[in-house]
Scaffold this motif. Structure first.
Motif, short mmCIF file in Angstrom:
data_model
loop_
_atom_site.label_atom_id
_atom_site.label_comp_id
_atom_site.label_asym_id
_atom_site.label_seq_id
_atom_site.Cartn_x
_atom_site.Cartn_y
_atom_site.Cartn_z
N GLY A 487 0.83 -1.20 0.00
CA GLY A 487 0.00 0.00 0.00
C GLY A 487 0.86 1.25 0.00
O GLY A 487 2.01 1.24 -0.45
N GLU A 488 0.31 2.32 0.52
CA GLU A 488 1.08 3.55 0.65
C GLU A 488 2.30 3.26 1.51
O GLU A 488 2.18 2.74 2.62
N PRO A 489 3.50 3.52 1.03
CA PRO A 489 4.70 3.11 1.77
C PRO A 489 4.85 3.81 3.11
O PRO A 489 4.61 5.02 3.22
N ASP A 490 5.24 3.05 4.12
CA ASP A 490 5.58 3.59 5.43
C ASP A 490 7.04 4.03 5.35
O ASP A 490 7.95 3.21 5.42
N LEU A 491 7.25 5.32 5.21
CA LEU A 491 8.61 5.82 5.01
C LEU A 491 9.51 5.54 6.19
O LEU A 491 10.72 5.34 6.03
N GLN A 492 8.95 5.52 7.37
CA GLN A 492 9.77 5.24 8.55
C GLN A 492 10.31 3.81 8.50
O GLN A 492 11.49 3.58 8.76
N SER A 493 9.47 2.85 8.14
CA SER A 493 9.95 1.47 8.07
C SER A 493 10.91 1.29 6.89
O SER A 493 11.88 0.54 6.99
N ALA A 494 10.65 1.98 5.79
CA ALA A 494 11.56 1.90 4.65
C ALA A 494 12.93 2.47 5.01
O ALA A 494 13.97 1.89 4.68
N ARG A 495 12.92 3.60 5.70
CA ARG A 495 14.18 4.22 6.11
C ARG A 495 14.93 3.33 7.11
O ARG A 495 16.14 3.19 7.04
N GLN A 496 14.18 2.74 8.03
CA GLN A 496 14.80 1.87 9.03
C GLN A 496 15.44 0.64 8.36
O GLN A 496 16.55 0.24 8.71
N GLU A 497 14.75 0.06 7.39
CA GLU A 497 15.29 -1.12 6.72
C GLU A 497 16.51 -0.76 5.87
O GLU A 497 17.50 -1.49 5.84
N ALA A 498 16.44 0.39 5.21
CA ALA A 498 17.58 0.82 4.40
C ALA A 498 18.83 0.99 5.25
O ALA A 498 19.95 0.66 4.82
N SER A 499 18.65 1.47 6.47
CA SER A 499 19.80 1.71 7.35
C SER A 499 20.45 0.41 7.81
O SER A 499 21.61 0.42 8.26
N LEU A 500 19.75 -0.72 7.72
CA LEU A 500 20.33 -2.00 8.10
C LEU A 500 21.30 -2.53 7.06
O LEU A 500 22.20 -3.31 7.39
N TRP A 501 21.13 -2.11 5.80
CA TRP A 501 21.92 -2.68 4.72
C TRP A 501 22.82 -1.68 4.03
O TRP A 501 23.77 -2.07 3.34
N PHE A 502 22.55 -0.37 4.20
CA PHE A 502 23.33 0.65 3.49
C PHE A 502 23.65 1.80 4.46
O PHE A 502 22.95 2.00 5.44
N THR A 503 24.70 2.54 4.14
CA THR A 503 25.01 3.74 4.91
C THR A 503 24.69 4.97 4.07
O THR A 503 24.92 5.00 2.86
N GLN A 504 24.17 5.98 4.72
CA GLN A 504 23.81 7.21 4.03
C GLN A 504 25.06 8.01 3.67
O GLN A 504 26.14 7.83 4.24
N LEU A 505 24.87 8.90 2.69
CA LEU A 505 25.95 9.85 2.38
C LEU A 505 26.21 10.74 3.57
O LEU A 505 25.28 11.11 4.32
N ILE A 506 27.47 11.10 3.78
CA ILE A 506 27.80 12.03 4.87
C ILE A 506 27.51 13.45 4.40
O ILE A 506 28.04 13.91 3.40
N SER A 507 26.62 14.12 5.10
CA SER A 507 26.21 15.47 4.68
C SER A 507 27.22 16.49 5.18
O SER A 507 27.99 16.25 6.09
#
Length: 507
Positions: A487-507
């Motif tokens: 359904g409509e994506p839960d951005l919080q869960s998507a962001r949480q899952e992404a953080s388990l497998w990838f690292t964000q760019l350093i701002s």
């Protein structure tokens, strides 16, 4: 601290070591492969002994890296163990303990995540072909391959690993043992290798037989064991001696092969020439951990079992696909906590399942009344659609799955090869080894999330012909779905899952 010449040294230039090297080099790692043999070719790697069936996860992995199109043998060789009379809906496409299952009995509609746009579920190749393709790709990517150099010793510190090959030494940040069942890396690296002892000695031989008509074609269970005549003169034998002859390291003579063949086949055949022979067993062992500090294991170095069913190559290539991107992220300082340890967590259960699958096949092939009774029951079940479908799914890796949690049933499975309305397929976006945030709705918030990870996550959007109820999904570099939304994506869960497998760019 000694400066590392390489990021990774791989011991072993078989398919697993080569594919792992390709994955690492694709991610800009400096890789050296040390291979003990000068000549990569041997009779065991050529037809018919070198024949291997590629499973669905392997085919998908090669396709996603642009390598599948380079394989040619499957285009002219469907199944080397079948004859013309077996074509059509009863064409044999696999076996369990020598008991065949047939194409017409398999109900692929039960495999919900297989789409019309998916790659094949199984293909035939040979070891020589796949090693040639992977060697060529590794060299294009800048992998250094040194042949005729066997790893003889190693020394690990907190900062790296130094390996010795005769009088030469090499230093790297990491070492991966892809050096087979008798792995020096595993032994020198202090890994525990637990499991079960063999039930039989297996023989693979090329012989001249004076009276070949005395042997039945195909695979034959007898009161003493099993023999397989796939082509005239190419004989495989299983002698249930508890692995005694293989372990004795005695020479394999013409007289010995003839004696074993006569006893197992109960036919007085005469061998006039022995061109090639090797032995193997069904010993089943697995490293209790795939990592010890900066040393890792993959392929037969991490797990050994009977070649029945031909799952060893696929299991090893699955190790390489899982490990490559995780080790590369660790090397580049872009790995979230625990990412590299997830290699063992995810791959160990898959290996354990294959070892049990192999043990089960051996048990129903043993020449005793109890095993023969089980064999008869399995044979009857194999003629049912549900059993044939289940067996094919297991042999072809359709059910390969990592326990990643999540509520969507596709999480932990290989991403279906979604075909977009413009004809593109999701697998075509994976050639560079990046993660993917797949968005069927072109949601600006998901695009923003993907951009936060730079080139770690590629944003791919567009409508697909079949979406299996999904609206968005996060796909790891190895093609595994880590997060999905219907359904409509839960951005919080998507962001949480992404953080388990990838690292964000350093701002």
């Amino acid at each position: 601290m000694k400066e590392a010449t390489y990021d990774v040294i791989i011991s072993g230039a078989g398919p697993v070591g080569l594919f792992l090297a390709c994955e690492l080099a694709l991610a800009k790692c400096r890789v050296l492969i040390l291979e003990k043999t000068d000549n990569p070719y041997s009779p065991l790697k050529q037809l018919p002994f070198g024949i291997r069936g590629l499973s669905a996860p392997t085919i998908e992995a090669l396709y996603r890296r642009g390598l599948l199109s380079e394989l040619e043998i499957h285009k002219r060789l469907k199944n080397p163990h079948t004859t013309a009379v077996q074509q059509g809906p009863r064409r044999q496409v696999g076996h369990f303990a020598g008991i065949p299952f047939h194409e017409g009995d398999i109900d692929i509609s039960q495999w919900k995540h297989r789409l019309p746009s998916s790659t094949e579920t199984n293909l035939i190749t040979e070891m020589e072909e796949i090693e040639t393709v992977l060697t060529r790709r590794a060299e294009v990517l800048g992998v250094e391959i040194k042949r005729g150099l066997a790893l003889t010793s190693l020394h690990q510190t907190e900062d790296g690993v130094t390996v010795q090959s005769d009088e030469q030494s090499f230093h790297s940040l990491w070492l991966v043992g892809c050096d087979g069942a008798r792995s020096i890396v595993r032994k020198a690296g202090g890994f525990e290798f637990a499991g079960t002892e063999p039930e039989f000695t297996g023989y693979s031989t090329k012989v001249d037989i004076v009276d070949p008509e005395k042997l039945k074609p195909g695979r034959n269970l007898t009161k003493e064991g099993m023999y397989l005549q796939s082509q005239p003169g190419f004989i495989v034998i299983q002698d249930f001696d508890g692995g005694a002859f293989h372990n004795s390291e005695k020479p394999i003579t013409l007289e010995h092969v003839q004696e074993v063949l006569r006893r197992i086949s109960d036919a007085e055949v005469t061998i006039s020439a022995l061109h090639f022979a090797t032995t193997w067993t069904d010993r089943a062992r697995q490293a209790t951990s795939y990592r010890n500090g900066r040393i890792l294991l993959a392929g037969d170095a991490a797990h050994i079992h009977s070649p029945l069913g031909g799952q060893g190559l696929n299991l090893g290539l699955g190790d390489a696909m899982n490990l490559g991107w995780k080790l590369a992220a660790t090397i580049h300082g872009k790995a979230p906590n625990g990412l590299l340890d997830s290699y063992h967590t995810e791959r160990y259960p898959i290996g354990a399942q294959v070892l049990d699958w192999s043990r089960a096949q051996v048990m129903i092939m043993k020449p005793n009344p109890e095993s023969r009774a089980l064999n008869s029951i399995i044979r009857d079940l194999m003629d049912t659609q549900d059993t044939a479908t289940y067996m094919a799914g297991r042999v072809w890796g359709i059910f390969t799955h990592y326990d990643l949690g999540g509520t969507n049933p596709l999480v932990g499975y290989s991403v279906p090869n979604f075909e977009f309305e413009d004809g593109r397929k999701i697998g075509e976006f994976m050639i560079d080894g990046q993660g993917i945030l797949l968005d069927f709705d072109t949601n600006p918030s998901l695009k923003t999330l993907a951009n936060e990870y730079g080139n770690r996550i590629k944003y791919v959007s567009g409508r697909a012909k079949e979406q299996l109820g999904l609206r968005s999904a996060l796909i790891r570099p190895d093609g595994i779905i880590a997060w999905a939304s219907e359904g409509e994506p839960d951005l919080q869960s998507a962001r949480q899952e992404a953080s388990l497998w990838f690292t964000q760019l350093i701002s």
